[in-house]
Design an enzyme around this catalytic site. Structure first.
Site, PDB file in Angstrom:
ATOM      1  N   LYS A  14       6.634  -5.519  -6.464  1.00  0.00           N
ATOM      2  CA  LYS A  14       7.626  -6.078  -7.687  1.00  0.00           C
ATOM      3  C   LYS A  14       8.463  -4.983  -8.092  1.00  0.00           C
ATOM      4  O   LYS A  14       9.645  -5.079  -8.209  1.00  0.00           O
ATOM      5  CB  LYS A  14       6.748  -6.771  -8.597  1.00  0.00           C
ATOM      6  CG  LYS A  14       5.896  -7.930  -8.346  1.00  0.00           C
ATOM      7  CD  LYS A  14       5.242  -8.735  -9.296  1.00  0.00           C
ATOM      8  CE  LYS A  14       4.063  -7.757 -10.018  1.00  0.00           C
ATOM      9  NZ  LYS A  14       3.013  -7.609  -9.373  1.00  0.00           N
ATOM     10  N   ARG A  89       2.367 -14.117 -16.822  1.00  0.00           N
ATOM     11  CA  ARG A  89       0.923 -14.116 -15.902  1.00  0.00           C
ATOM     12  C   ARG A  89       0.201 -15.268 -16.110  1.00  0.00           C
ATOM     13  O   ARG A  89      -1.079 -15.484 -15.444  1.00  0.00           O
ATOM     14  CB  ARG A  89       0.310 -12.689 -16.102  1.00  0.00           C
ATOM     15  CG  ARG A  89       0.684 -11.474 -15.186  1.00  0.00           C
ATOM     16  CD  ARG A  89       0.302 -10.161 -15.744  1.00  0.00           C
ATOM     17  NE  ARG A  89      -0.269  -9.561 -14.610  1.00  0.00           N
ATOM     18  CZ  ARG A  89       0.614  -8.379 -14.206  1.00  0.00           C
ATOM     19  NH1 ARG A  89       1.606  -8.168 -14.726  1.00  0.00           N
ATOM     20  NH2 ARG A  89       0.017  -7.683 -13.177  1.00  0.00           N
ATOM     21  N   ARG A 123      -0.564   4.457  -3.468  1.00  0.00           N
ATOM     22  CA  ARG A 123       0.472   4.381  -4.389  1.00  0.00           C
ATOM     23  C   ARG A 123       0.453   5.784  -5.411  1.00  0.00           C
ATOM     24  O   ARG A 123      -0.410   6.036  -5.570  1.00  0.00           O
ATOM     25  CB  ARG A 123       0.578   3.259  -5.167  1.00  0.00           C
ATOM     26  CG  ARG A 123       1.617   3.270  -6.154  1.00  0.00           C
ATOM     27  CD  ARG A 123       1.978   1.831  -6.375  1.00  0.00           C
ATOM     28  NE  ARG A 123       0.943   1.358  -7.649  1.00  0.00           N
ATOM     29  CZ  ARG A 123       1.028  -0.012  -8.076  1.00  0.00           C
ATOM     30  NH1 ARG A 123       2.136  -0.627  -7.541  1.00  0.00           N
ATOM     31  NH2 ARG A 123       0.103  -0.461  -8.891  1.00  0.00           N
ATOM     32  N   ARG A 156      -2.011   5.821 -10.485  1.00  0.00           N
ATOM     33  CA  ARG A 156      -2.345   4.921 -11.537  1.00  0.00           C
ATOM     34  C   ARG A 156      -4.054   4.844 -11.786  1.00  0.00           C
ATOM     35  O   ARG A 156      -4.612   4.498 -10.767  1.00  0.00           O
ATOM     36  CB  ARG A 156      -1.961   3.599 -11.560  1.00  0.00           C
ATOM     37  CG  ARG A 156      -0.512   3.611 -12.273  1.00  0.00           C
ATOM     38  CD  ARG A 156       0.189   2.148 -11.935  1.00  0.00           C
ATOM     39  NE  ARG A 156      -0.580   0.976 -12.150  1.00  0.00           N
ATOM     40  CZ  ARG A 156      -0.105  -0.312 -11.939  1.00  0.00           C
ATOM     41  NH1 ARG A 156       1.203  -0.281 -11.578  1.00  0.00           N
ATOM     42  NH2 ARG A 156      -0.882  -1.373 -12.150  1.00  0.00           N
ATOM     43  N   ARG A 167      -8.082  -7.058 -10.119  1.00  0.00           N
ATOM     44  CA  ARG A 167      -6.600  -7.403 -10.344  1.00  0.00           C
ATOM     45  C   ARG A 167      -5.974  -8.409  -9.287  1.00  0.00           C
ATOM     46  O   ARG A 167      -5.228  -9.326  -9.673  1.00  0.00           O
ATOM     47  CB  ARG A 167      -5.595  -6.242 -10.209  1.00  0.00           C
ATOM     48  CG  ARG A 167      -5.665  -5.258 -11.529  1.00  0.00           C
ATOM     49  CD  ARG A 167      -5.109  -3.961 -11.404  1.00  0.00           C
ATOM     50  NE  ARG A 167      -3.766  -3.778 -10.849  1.00  0.00           N
ATOM     51  CZ  ARG A 167      -3.464  -2.882 -10.025  1.00  0.00           C
ATOM     52  NH1 ARG A 167      -4.222  -1.828  -9.915  1.00  0.00           N
ATOM     53  NH2 ARG A 167      -2.246  -2.877  -9.360  1.00  0.00           N
TER      54      ARG A 167
HETATM   55  P1  ADP Z   1       0.308  -4.751 -10.938  1.00  0.00           P
HETATM   56  O1  ADP Z   1       1.024  -6.149 -10.894  1.00  0.00           O
HETATM   57  O2  ADP Z   1       0.362  -3.879  -9.894  1.00  0.00           O
HETATM   58  O3  ADP Z   1      -1.179  -5.210 -11.321  1.00  0.00           O
HETATM   59  P2  ADP Z   1       1.428  -4.031 -13.492  1.00  0.00           P
HETATM   60  O4  ADP Z   1       2.077  -2.871 -13.880  1.00  0.00           O
HETATM   61  O5  ADP Z   1       2.502  -5.335 -13.705  1.00  0.00           O
HETATM   62  O6  ADP Z   1       0.761  -4.077 -12.252  1.00  0.00           O
HETATM   63  O7  ADP Z   1       0.388  -4.321 -14.542  1.00  0.00           O
HETATM   64  C1  ADP Z   1      -0.917  -3.648 -14.779  1.00  0.00           C
HETATM   65  C2  ADP Z   1      -1.726  -4.208 -15.910  1.00  0.00           C
HETATM   66  O8  ADP Z   1      -1.044  -4.456 -17.088  1.00  0.00           O
HETATM   67  C3  ADP Z   1      -2.399  -5.510 -15.595  1.00  0.00           C
HETATM   68  O9  ADP Z   1      -3.640  -5.396 -14.714  1.00  0.00           O
HETATM   69  C4  ADP Z   1      -2.881  -5.987 -17.091  1.00  0.00           C
HETATM   70  O10 ADP Z   1      -3.857  -5.376 -17.487  1.00  0.00           O
HETATM   71  C5  ADP Z   1      -1.451  -5.528 -17.636  1.00  0.00           C
HETATM   72  N1  ADP Z   1      -0.549  -6.634 -17.997  1.00  0.00           N
HETATM   73  C6  ADP Z   1       0.762  -6.323 -17.478  1.00  0.00           C
HETATM   74  N2  ADP Z   1       1.472  -7.374 -17.657  1.00  0.00           N
HETATM   75  C7  ADP Z   1       0.734  -8.283 -18.226  1.00  0.00           C
HETATM   76  C8  ADP Z   1       0.985  -9.459 -18.639  1.00  0.00           C
HETATM   77  N3  ADP Z   1       2.131 -10.340 -18.586  1.00  0.00           N
HETATM   78  N4  ADP Z   1       0.025 -10.241 -19.254  1.00  0.00           N
HETATM   79  C9  ADP Z   1      -1.206  -9.676 -19.519  1.00  0.00           C
HETATM   80  N5  ADP Z   1      -1.501  -8.387 -19.047  1.00  0.00           N
HETATM   81  C10 ADP Z   1      -0.557  -7.592 -18.255  1.00  0.00           C
END
Ligand code: ADP
Length: 218
Positions: A14, A89, A123, A156, A167
């Site tokens: 993404k 999400r 990554r 990360r 996740r």
């Molecule tokens: P990825 O899609 O690779 O898991 P992101 O960088 O999008 O990574 O998200 C990392 C973390 O940030 C998630 O595992 C969650 O803890 C938090 N997070 C990100 N976006 C949201 C959201 N819309 N709602 C709740 N938690 C979120």
């Protein structure tokens, strides 16, 4: 002006594709994960609050996430569209978004689990500008140094096997049902498949661009 959501499992690309589409389409990217990591890095009060969730691979509570989203959408200049990466999400988040903005299309990334796990564990990210690399197929020119800004690359904290697993589970349980939510609303989808580890980002971005073109959105 076009507003898009990019959907896909963790590690489906993404962030990588959104940053490339941003340049091609002159859109703003709002990536909630990036925003949370920035808050955690700066140790803001909210950063301290979200750390426990992010580090465990759990979702940050909806009310915090929604507030962060609103603040960041408000910063977008009038007349400019956006790509949401990592939001919504949950169904609650999607419903809240319905009241704030009109979404023109969903970009859905379809990537098999084995690629996701391979990619996430190799990554690396630039500490300074957030550019995304991969030690296998998207290597920096100099070891652990960002090609774009010379910053140091890091892994990360949530890219560890245990947290990756969590996740992916959270994605399947809480986020995947959103695909139906948007299908039922009649929002058009652009699907991009990637089933090889070595497919360069440009190929997938081209596929997305063609899909958006067919929908007459770009
Ligand atoms: P990825 O899609 O690779 O898991 P992101 O960088 O999008 O990574 O998200 C990392 C973390 O940030 C998630 O595992 C969650 O803890 C938090 N997070 C990100 N976006 C949201 C959201 N819309 N709602 C709740 N938690 C979120």
């Amino acid at each position: 002006m076009v507003n898009l959501i990019i959907f896909g499992a963790p590690g489906s690309g993404k962030g990588t594709y959104a940053s490339r589409l941003q340049l091609k389409l002159d859109l703003e990217v709002v990536a909630t994960g990036d925003i949370f990591r920035e808050m955690m890095k700066n140790n803001t009060p909210l950063g301290k609050r979200v750390r426990g969730y992010v580090e465990k691979g759990l979702l940050v509570p909806d009310e915090v996430t929604l507030e962060v989203l609103k603040q960041n959408l408000a910063k977008i200049p009038k007349g400019k569209g956006f790509i949401l990466d990592g939001y919504p999400r949950t169904i609650e988040q999607a419903k809240a978004l319905d009241g704030i903005a009109k979404i023109d299309a969903i970009i859905h990334l379809i990537v098999p689990d084995w690629i996701i796990i391979e990619r996430l564990s190799s990554r690396r990210i630039c500490k300074n500008c957030g550019a995304i690399y991969n030690l296998l197929y998207l290597k920096p020119k100099k070891d652990m140094i960002c090609d774009k800004c010379g910053g140091t690359l890091y892994q990360r904290e949530d890219d560890t096997p245990e947290v990756i697993k969590r996740r992916i589970e959270v994605y399947e349980k809480q986020t995947q049902p959103l695909l139906n939510y948007y299908k039922e609303k009649g929002i058009p989808f652009v699907e991009a498949k990637c089933d090889k580890l070595e497919t360069p980002p440009e190929t997938v971005v081209e596929e997305i661009m063609q899909g958006l073109h067919k929908l007459k959105l770009v």
